[in-house]
Design an enzyme around this catalytic site. Structure first.
Site, mmCIF file in Angstrom:
data_model
loop_
_atom_site.group_PDB
_atom_site.id
_atom_site.type_symbol
_atom_site.label_atom_id
_atom_site.label_comp_id
_atom_site.label_asym_id
_atom_site.label_seq_id
_atom_site.Cartn_x
_atom_site.Cartn_y
_atom_site.Cartn_z
ATOM 1 N N ARG A 43 0.726 -1.124 0.047
ATOM 2 C CA ARG A 43 0.032 0.092 0.134
ATOM 3 C C ARG A 43 0.823 1.240 0.029
ATOM 4 N NH1 ARG A 43 -2.766 -0.592 5.462
ATOM 5 N NH2 ARG A 43 -0.502 -1.372 5.758
ATOM 6 N N GLU A 76 7.685 7.343 10.964
ATOM 7 C CA GLU A 76 7.543 8.393 12.003
ATOM 8 C C GLU A 76 8.807 9.094 12.166
ATOM 9 O OE1 GLU A 76 7.033 8.349 17.021
ATOM 10 O OE2 GLU A 76 7.863 6.571 16.269
ATOM 11 N N GLN A 125 5.582 24.762 16.073
ATOM 12 C CA GLN A 125 5.354 25.082 14.775
ATOM 13 C C GLN A 125 5.862 24.371 13.807
ATOM 14 O OE1 GLN A 125 5.504 29.494 14.100
ATOM 15 N NE2 GLN A 125 6.333 28.926 12.057
ATOM 16 N N HIS A 182 21.330 31.140 8.322
ATOM 17 C CA HIS A 182 20.326 31.786 9.516
ATOM 18 C C HIS A 182 20.876 31.314 10.723
ATOM 19 C CE1 HIS A 182 17.248 32.064 6.090
ATOM 20 N NE2 HIS A 182 18.144 32.782 5.853
ATOM 21 N N TYR A 209 10.033 21.335 8.078
ATOM 22 C CA TYR A 209 10.811 21.617 9.371
ATOM 23 C C TYR A 209 9.648 22.022 10.654
ATOM 24 C CZ TYR A 209 11.092 26.487 8.120
ATOM 25 O OH TYR A 209 11.039 27.734 7.831
ATOM 26 N N GLU A 243 15.771 36.180 14.244
ATOM 27 C CA GLU A 243 15.798 35.814 12.808
ATOM 28 C C GLU A 243 17.097 36.442 12.558
ATOM 29 O OE1 GLU A 243 14.871 33.395 9.872
ATOM 30 O OE2 GLU A 243 13.622 33.583 11.641
#
Length: 181
Positions: A25, A30, A45, A60, A126, A137
């Site tokens: 299938r 996970e 988030q 970053h 992410y 940031e």
């Protein structure tokens, strides 16, 4: 059991090779579990990034936010650079090649600058452990000689922001990430 591989280059960075289950299938993976990571930070988030081949994102960094990247499609070269004052690996750079055909994730702790070059069109998901905060940031020049990264792309496509990030030596001391004592 998933394979949890602590970085031998940058402290607290972790590579995950999860279990893959499949049959006629399809397959099931996970991709994240908080208990896999030594810092045990709660992710709050989820984000999705699609980029074209040749795009370069970064470098970053966040003083207070951890990231967990999981590449679903394509190939990227991840560049990590430890900026943390007080870290035994401060100044170290690590390169990790991810391929969406191979199930892997990478945990990036606060204070480690991170970026990637898309070697193909890509789809990256992410997770982060803080909600978006523009004051956290921050950036480091992608081509800084102190980082010394081989991104694997000859003519990168960069955002205006990533073209103007400062070199490591130009980052003000008061915004340099520090390890909690």
């Amino acid at each position: 059991m998933p394979e949890i591989i602590p970085s031998t280059t940058i402290n607290d960075v972790v590579l995950v090779r999860p279990d893959v289950h499949g049959d006629q299938r399809g397959r099931f993976v996970e991709t994240y579990r908080r208990s896999w990571f030594p810092q045990g930070r709660e992710m709050v988030q989820g984000n999705r990034s699609e980029k074209q081949a040749g795009a370069l994102v970064g470098l970053h960094f966040h003083r207070f936010q951890a990231d967990y990247w999981y590449l679903l499609r394509g190939k990227i070269r991840v560049v990590l650079h430890d900026l943390r004052v007080g870290s035994a690996t401060d100044g170290k750079t690590e390169i990790i090649d991810l391929d969406g055909e191979v199930d892997q994730g990478v945990y990036i702790p606060p204070g480690v600058a991170h970026g990637f070059a898309a070697h193909t069109d890509i789809l990256l998901t992410y997770l982060v452990d803080n909600y978006y905060d523009p004051s956290d940031e921050l950036g480091l020049a992608w081509d800084d000689p102190e980082v010394g990264a081989d991104w694997g792309v000859s003519d990168p496509i960069l955002s205006a922001r990533d073209q103007s990030n400062p070199r490591r030596g130009e980052i003000p001391d008061d915004i340099r990430p520090r390890l909690a004592t």
